[in-house]
Design a protein around this motif. Structure first.
Motif, mmCIF file in Angstrom:
data_model
loop_
_atom_site.group_PDB
_atom_site.id
_atom_site.type_symbol
_atom_site.label_atom_id
_atom_site.label_comp_id
_atom_site.label_asym_id
_atom_site.label_seq_id
_atom_site.Cartn_x
_atom_site.Cartn_y
_atom_site.Cartn_z
ATOM 1 N N ALA A 1 0.859 -1.196 0.000
ATOM 2 C CA ALA A 1 0.000 0.000 0.000
ATOM 3 C C ALA A 1 0.893 1.242 0.000
ATOM 4 C CB ALA A 1 -0.926 -0.009 1.214
ATOM 5 N N ARG A 2 1.479 1.519 -1.151
ATOM 6 C CA ARG A 2 2.440 2.613 -1.274
ATOM 7 C C ARG A 2 1.754 3.977 -1.150
ATOM 8 N NH1 ARG A 2 3.047 -0.477 -5.652
ATOM 9 N NH2 ARG A 2 2.410 1.236 -7.035
ATOM 10 N N PRO A 3 2.496 5.014 -0.771
ATOM 11 C CA PRO A 3 1.917 6.363 -0.674
ATOM 12 C C PRO A 3 1.257 6.821 -1.971
ATOM 13 C CG PRO A 3 4.031 6.315 0.427
ATOM 14 C CD PRO A 3 3.882 4.984 -0.244
ATOM 15 N N SER A 4 1.827 6.432 -3.117
ATOM 16 C CA SER A 4 1.239 6.844 -4.393
ATOM 17 C C SER A 4 -0.142 6.229 -4.589
ATOM 18 C CB SER A 4 2.160 6.456 -5.553
ATOM 19 O OG SER A 4 2.366 5.044 -5.579
ATOM 20 N N LEU A 5 -0.320 4.985 -4.146
ATOM 21 C CA LEU A 5 -1.636 4.340 -4.251
ATOM 22 C C LEU A 5 -2.615 4.974 -3.266
ATOM 23 C CD1 LEU A 5 -0.782 0.538 -4.635
ATOM 24 C CD2 LEU A 5 -1.305 2.219 -6.413
ATOM 25 N N ILE A 6 -2.145 5.289 -2.076
ATOM 26 C CA ILE A 6 -2.997 5.939 -1.075
ATOM 27 C C ILE A 6 -3.480 7.289 -1.593
ATOM 28 C CG2 ILE A 6 -3.031 6.962 1.236
ATOM 29 C CD1 ILE A 6 -1.032 4.761 2.073
ATOM 30 N N ALA A 7 -2.592 8.025 -2.250
ATOM 31 C CA ALA A 7 -2.958 9.331 -2.804
ATOM 32 C C ALA A 7 -4.041 9.193 -3.867
ATOM 33 C CB ALA A 7 -1.726 10.020 -3.381
ATOM 34 N N ARG A 8 -3.930 8.167 -4.708
ATOM 35 C CA ARG A 8 -4.942 7.960 -5.741
ATOM 36 C C ARG A 8 -6.282 7.556 -5.127
ATOM 37 N NH1 ARG A 8 -2.856 3.958 -10.147
ATOM 38 N NH2 ARG A 8 -0.899 3.730 -9.014
ATOM 39 N N ALA A 9 -6.226 6.722 -4.102
ATOM 40 C CA ALA A 9 -7.460 6.316 -3.426
ATOM 41 C C ALA A 9 -8.109 7.501 -2.717
ATOM 42 C CB ALA A 9 -7.167 5.202 -2.429
ATOM 43 N N ARG A 10 -7.295 8.403 -2.213
ATOM 44 C CA ARG A 10 -7.812 9.569 -1.498
ATOM 45 C C ARG A 10 -8.691 10.434 -2.406
ATOM 46 N NH1 ARG A 10 -3.162 11.491 0.276
ATOM 47 N NH2 ARG A 10 -3.317 10.271 2.204
ATOM 48 N N ASN A 11 -8.382 10.458 -3.681
ATOM 49 C CA ASN A 11 -9.117 11.303 -4.619
ATOM 50 C C ASN A 11 -10.188 10.560 -5.410
ATOM 51 O OD1 ASN A 11 -7.584 13.661 -4.023
ATOM 52 N ND2 ASN A 11 -5.906 12.856 -5.262
ATOM 53 N N ALA A 12 -10.338 9.271 -5.168
ATOM 54 C CA ALA A 12 -11.238 8.459 -5.986
ATOM 55 C C ALA A 12 -12.704 8.657 -5.609
ATOM 56 C CB ALA A 12 -10.868 6.985 -5.853
ATOM 57 N N ASP A 13 -13.557 8.550 -6.610
ATOM 58 C CA ASP A 13 -15.008 8.535 -6.398
ATOM 59 C C ASP A 13 -15.536 7.102 -6.335
ATOM 60 O OD1 ASP A 13 -15.397 11.441 -6.683
ATOM 61 O OD2 ASP A 13 -14.813 11.083 -8.767
ATOM 62 N N LEU A 14 -14.792 6.176 -6.957
ATOM 63 C CA LEU A 14 -15.226 4.781 -7.024
ATOM 64 C C LEU A 14 -14.003 3.877 -7.015
ATOM 65 C CD1 LEU A 14 -17.391 2.571 -7.532
ATOM 66 C CD2 LEU A 14 -17.142 3.035 -9.989
ATOM 67 N N VAL A 15 -14.040 2.863 -6.159
ATOM 68 C CA VAL A 15 -13.014 1.829 -6.119
ATOM 69 C C VAL A 15 -13.647 0.533 -6.613
ATOM 70 C CG1 VAL A 15 -11.696 0.335 -4.573
ATOM 71 C CG2 VAL A 15 -11.546 2.813 -4.330
ATOM 72 N N VAL A 16 -13.012 -0.098 -7.592
ATOM 73 C CA VAL A 16 -13.515 -1.359 -8.151
ATOM 74 C C VAL A 16 -12.451 -2.427 -7.950
ATOM 75 C CG1 VAL A 16 -14.484 -2.530 -10.164
ATOM 76 C CG2 VAL A 16 -14.789 -0.051 -9.892
ATOM 77 N N CYS A 17 -12.750 -3.415 -7.112
ATOM 78 C CA CYS A 17 -11.794 -4.469 -6.793
ATOM 79 C C CYS A 17 -12.471 -5.828 -6.893
ATOM 80 C CB CYS A 17 -11.233 -4.275 -5.390
ATOM 81 S SG CYS A 17 -10.293 -2.734 -5.194
ATOM 82 N N THR A 18 -11.674 -6.869 -6.899
ATOM 83 C CA THR A 18 -12.233 -8.224 -6.982
ATOM 84 C C THR A 18 -12.877 -8.635 -5.671
ATOM 85 O OG1 THR A 18 -10.633 -8.889 -8.663
ATOM 86 C CG2 THR A 18 -11.688 -10.636 -7.402
ATOM 87 N N GLY A 19 -12.204 -8.398 -4.568
ATOM 88 C CA GLY A 19 -12.735 -8.832 -3.282
ATOM 89 C C GLY A 19 -12.480 -10.313 -3.035
ATOM 90 N N SER A 20 -13.305 -10.913 -2.189
ATOM 91 C CA SER A 20 -13.111 -12.305 -1.762
ATOM 92 C C SER A 20 -11.696 -12.520 -1.232
ATOM 93 C CB SER A 20 -13.412 -13.285 -2.909
ATOM 94 O OG SER A 20 -14.777 -13.265 -3.231
ATOM 95 N N GLU A 21 -11.177 -11.489 -0.571
ATOM 96 C CA GLU A 21 -9.881 -11.490 0.105
ATOM 97 C C GLU A 21 -8.685 -11.570 -0.849
ATOM 98 O OE1 GLU A 21 -9.572 -14.103 3.426
ATOM 99 O OE2 GLU A 21 -11.265 -13.190 4.478
#
Length: 310
Positions: free
Chosen positions: A71-91
């Motif tokens: 969970a790099r700072p660059s990824l955290i920064a992108r998540a901070r500005n996101a309106d929608l997160v789309v992930c696979t889930g199921s751990e």
């Protein structure tokens, strides 16, 4: 003095109003939806449905093992500005996504909100374990999370993603509805073409690297007879590979497959000793030169498997 100021006001106010209107008209009617996809396949699907109404970034590439991302700072920064997160889930992203979400401080994308979408929750999952025991390897309690390699699952997720985009950006609801309908029409035609092309593959015996192609196997009617990993997520050992060589001499597979993000060494070792071809599959968008979008992903995957039969 007051009379002069009044004349100045009568000049400035209309000009200011005109300038404000000009600037307003120069701005887009809405801001683009910022979408943060955990995996390339969901970034590609979002782009298909949203077009220029969204800016899409992916946390991972086809050459990375999504189980093991920092969970790099660059990824955290992108998540901070996101309106929608789309992930696979199921751990699948359990090792990094929860930390990324909490560190982002973005209330719009937390689980349970419209801005958080777990795609695996909307399809039937394979390999749901009856017993949860870490000694069995890296198993997922909710079932196998690598759902995207059955294109029928992509269609199911597309309908859910369309609705989520419409909910977040209602001003462009008709755009998302129309674009998704067009995509699903093309996708349905492509599925029929792939299934027709892949008919000779039915029943073909394969050795896999990891349990990341189970949905592809189920869709195409392939037959898994071995795995380079002794247990899911456990790297191949010399003893396990020696056992596989002996098994392949008794019951040869037609092909050994591994994904773009896997090291090819174990597959090549087994291939050299059994004379069974080892084939790299792109696994997701970006995994090969041809797999640059979702259509290319399945075009290339089917073509690489069919090449084994020639």
């Amino acid at each position: 003095m007051n009379r002069a100021i009044g004349k100045l006001d009568r000049f400035i106010l209309p000009v200011a109003a005109s300038l404000s209107l000009t600037l307003l008209l120069a701005q887009p009617a809405f801001a683009q939806v910022k979408v943060f996809a955990c995996e390339p396949e969901w970034g590609a699907l979002t782009q298909e449905l949203a077009g220029d109404k969204a800016t899409v970034s992916s946390a991972t590439t086809a050459l990375q093992d999504v189980h093991h991302i920092e969970a790099r700072p660059s990824l955290i920064a992108r998540a901070r500005n996101a309106d929608l997160v789309v992930c696979t889930g199921s751990e699948l992203e359990i090792g990094w996504l929860p930390l990324l979400l909490s560190q982002s401080g973005n209330t719009r994308i937390q689980p349970g909100t419209p801005g958080f979408l777990e795609t695996s929750q909307y399809v039937s999952r394979l390999e749901i374990p009856k017993v949860l025991d870490r000694s069995l390897g890296d198993i997922h309690p909710g079932g196998n999370p690598h759902i995207h390699l059955d294109p029928r699952n992509i269609a199911k997720v597309a309908a859910v993603l369309r609705d989520r985009l419409m909910q977040i950006d209602s001003a462009n609801a008709e755009f998302y509805k129309s674009r998704t309908a067009a995509f699903l029409m093309r996708w349905g035609e492509a599925i029929r073409r792939w299934e027709s092309q892949a008919a000779p593959l039915k029943g073909m015996s394969i050795v896999v690297y990891h349990k990341d192609v189970s949905y592809l196997i189920e869709w195409l009617g392939l037959r898994e007879i071995g795995s380079l990993e002794p247990k899911p997520g456990i790297p191949a050992t010399s003893a396990h590979l020696a056992d596989l060589v002996a098994r392949m001499q008794r019951e040869p597979a037609k092909v050994i497959v591994y994904s773009a993000y896997n090291s090819p060494q174990a597959a090549q070792f087994l291939s050299e000793r059994t004379k069974i071809p080892a084939v790299m599959l792109p696994y997701t968008v970006g995994g090969s030169d041809r797999a640059q979008d979702l259509f290319g992903l399945f075009d290339d995957t089917v073509a690489r498997l069919l090449a084994v039969l020639k």
